[in-house]
Design an enzyme around this catalytic site. Sequence first.
Site, PDB file in Angstrom:
ATOM      1  N   ASP A   1      42.097  43.251  41.033  1.00 62.20           N
ATOM      2  CA  ASP A   1      42.979  42.486  40.307  1.00 62.20           C
ATOM      3  C   ASP A   1      44.459  42.513  40.893  1.00 62.20           C
ATOM      4  O   ASP A   1      45.173  42.850  41.713  1.00 62.20           O
ATOM      5  CB  ASP A   1      42.958  43.707  38.948  1.00 62.20           C
ATOM      6  CG  ASP A   1      42.981  43.029  37.609  1.00 62.20           C
ATOM      7  OD1 ASP A   1      42.939  41.592  37.725  1.00 62.20           O
ATOM      8  OD2 ASP A   1      43.658  43.851  37.023  1.00 62.20           O
TER       9      ASP A   1
ATOM     10  N   ARG B   1      48.721  37.425  37.915  1.00 63.76           N
ATOM     11  CA  ARG B   1      50.755  37.458  38.696  1.00 63.76           C
ATOM     12  C   ARG B   1      50.885  37.202  39.871  1.00 63.76           C
ATOM     13  O   ARG B   1      51.676  36.799  39.554  1.00 63.76           O
ATOM     14  CB  ARG B   1      50.194  39.284  38.202  1.00 63.76           C
ATOM     15  CG  ARG B   1      50.207  39.017  36.315  1.00 63.76           C
ATOM     16  CD  ARG B   1      49.846  40.437  36.164  1.00 63.76           C
ATOM     17  NE  ARG B   1      48.791  41.075  36.501  1.00 63.76           N
ATOM     18  CZ  ARG B   1      48.459  42.220  36.767  1.00 63.76           C
ATOM     19  NH1 ARG B   1      49.387  43.130  36.432  1.00 63.76           N
ATOM     20  NH2 ARG B   1      46.856  43.168  36.619  1.00 63.76           N
TER      21      ARG B   1
ATOM     22  N   HIS C   1      44.176  32.834  43.370  1.00 65.01           N
ATOM     23  CA  HIS C   1      42.703  33.746  44.374  1.00 65.01           C
ATOM     24  C   HIS C   1      42.314  33.144  45.697  1.00 65.01           C
ATOM     25  O   HIS C   1      41.605  33.530  46.071  1.00 65.01           O
ATOM     26  CB  HIS C   1      42.211  32.835  42.465  1.00 65.01           C
ATOM     27  CG  HIS C   1      41.831  32.946  41.773  1.00 65.01           C
ATOM     28  ND1 HIS C   1      41.661  34.233  41.764  1.00 65.01           N
ATOM     29  CD2 HIS C   1      41.604  32.588  40.723  1.00 65.01           C
ATOM     30  CE1 HIS C   1      41.575  34.674  40.055  1.00 65.01           C
ATOM     31  NE2 HIS C   1      42.137  33.567  40.097  1.00 65.01           N
TER      32      HIS C   1
ATOM     33  N   LEU D   1      27.897  46.097  58.720  1.00 63.32           N
ATOM     34  CA  LEU D   1      28.529  46.610  57.139  1.00 63.32           C
ATOM     35  C   LEU D   1      27.671  46.111  56.400  1.00 63.32           C
ATOM     36  O   LEU D   1      27.852  45.032  56.715  1.00 63.32           O
ATOM     37  CB  LEU D   1      30.356  46.272  56.970  1.00 63.32           C
ATOM     38  CG  LEU D   1      30.912  46.578  55.570  1.00 63.32           C
ATOM     39  CD1 LEU D   1      31.614  47.839  56.302  1.00 63.32           C
ATOM     40  CD2 LEU D   1      31.625  45.457  55.530  1.00 63.32           C
TER      41      LEU D   1
HETATM   42  C1  FPP Z   1      41.256  38.966  39.457  1.00 59.85           C
HETATM   43  O1  FPP Z   1      42.640  38.760  39.274  1.00 59.85           O
HETATM   44  C2  FPP Z   1      40.428  38.230  40.371  1.00 59.85           C
HETATM   45  C3  FPP Z   1      39.334  37.568  40.201  1.00 59.85           C
HETATM   46  C4  FPP Z   1      38.934  37.609  38.445  1.00 59.85           C
HETATM   47  C5  FPP Z   1      38.866  37.064  41.275  1.00 59.85           C
HETATM   48  C6  FPP Z   1      39.061  37.922  42.069  1.00 59.85           C
HETATM   49  C7  FPP Z   1      38.308  37.032  43.704  1.00 59.85           C
HETATM   50  C8  FPP Z   1      38.967  36.985  44.660  1.00 59.85           C
HETATM   51  C9  FPP Z   1      39.661  37.761  45.411  1.00 59.85           C
HETATM   52  C10 FPP Z   1      38.665  35.603  45.584  1.00 59.85           C
HETATM   53  C11 FPP Z   1      37.470  36.097  46.338  1.00 59.85           C
HETATM   54  C12 FPP Z   1      36.449  34.566  45.628  1.00 59.85           C
HETATM   55  C13 FPP Z   1      34.695  34.897  45.995  1.00 59.85           C
HETATM   56  C14 FPP Z   1      33.557  33.695  45.288  1.00 59.85           C
HETATM   57  C15 FPP Z   1      34.039  35.649  47.163  1.00 59.85           C
HETATM   58  P1  FPP Z   1      43.230  38.340  37.792  1.00 59.85           P
HETATM   59  O2  FPP Z   1      42.971  36.413  37.891  1.00 59.85           O
HETATM   60  O3  FPP Z   1      42.723  38.853  36.643  1.00 59.85           O
HETATM   61  O4  FPP Z   1      45.003  38.266  37.882  1.00 59.85           O
HETATM   62  P2  FPP Z   1      45.549  38.820  37.100  1.00 59.85           P
HETATM   63  O5  FPP Z   1      45.231  40.408  36.658  1.00 59.85           O
HETATM   64  O6  FPP Z   1      47.281  39.088  37.284  1.00 59.85           O
HETATM   65  O7  FPP Z   1      45.584  37.288  35.573  1.00 59.85           O
END
Ligand code: FPP
Length: 236
Positions: A13, A17, A30, A124
Site C-alpha cells: 500500500d 500517496r 504503481h 521461490l
Molecule cells: C496500493 O497502493 C497498490 C496497488 C493497488 C497496486 C500494487 C501494484 C504494484 C506494486 C505494481 C505491481 C503490479 C503488478 C500488476 C504485478 P494505493 O494505490 O492504494 O496507494 P495509496 O493508498 O497511497 O493511494
Amino acid sequence: MAAVPHHIAIVMDGNGRWATRRFLPRAAGHKKGMDALRACVRHCGERGVKVLTVFAFSSENWSRPADEVSSLMDLLGVALAREVPLLSKEGVRVHFVGDRASLSDKVRAGLAQAEAATAGNDRLTFNVCFNYGGRWDIAQAATRLATEGEAITETSLKRVMALAHVPDPDLVIRTGGERRLSNFLLWQAAYSELYFSDKLWPEFDEAALDEALADYASRERRFGKTSEQVSSTAVA
Ligand code: FPP
C-alpha cells in the site's frame, strides 16, 4: 524461534500517496511500486524465504478511476513480458491467484503462459494476487465443493482455496501506515504474524524488509497453545 518465515504475504500500500507527494500521476507510483516489488522478490529469495504472495489488484480496485485501472492492467502486461523471464532465470515460479473470468482472453492467456514457463522453478514461489479478494476465495471454494456435492469442512475448503499449493503465510506485511487486512487472505492469515510499516510501498527497501524479518524473529507463535506448551515442544 523460527528465524526466517517460510511464506511472506504483502499488502503493497502507498503507491498513490508516494506519487501524489511528488506531484506525479498515481500511475507513476504503481510503476515505482513495481521496481520495489522486483527488488523485494530478489531479497526474499536471498534470505531463504520460499513463498512470497503479493496483493497487486483487488476485487475492489475495479472501482478506481478508469485511467488508473488501465495503468495497472498495463503494468501487468509489462510484468508478463519483461519481468517473468527475468524472474524465471532466478528460479522463481510464478502463480496468478484470483478471479480470471473478468480478465480479457489475452491477459488470461498471458497468465497461463507465465505459469507454464516458470513451472519447473523451485527456488521461490511467487503468488501474484490479481483480481483477488479473500471473500471471493472463500465463496469460490464453497461453490466448488457444493457443485461437486462434497461436504464443506475446513479440510475440504483448504484443498480448493486459491492458495492450496502453498502453506499459510507466516508473516503478513502491510505498508503505507494502515492497520487492516482489506480482504487479503482472510482464511489463510488466521495464524499469521502481522507487521505494519509506515513506509509507503515504493520506499519499502531491503533495510525495511530486514526490519520486518527481525521483528518476526522476535515473536512467539503459539497457534492457540500456552507459552509453556510451546517452549516444552521446542526443547523436546
Ligand atoms: C496500493 O497502493 C497498490 C496497488 C493497488 C497496486 C500494487 C501494484 C504494484 C506494486 C505494481 C505491481 C503490479 C503488478 C500488476 C504485478 P494505493 O494505490 O492504494 O496507494 P495509496 O493508498 O497511497 O493511494
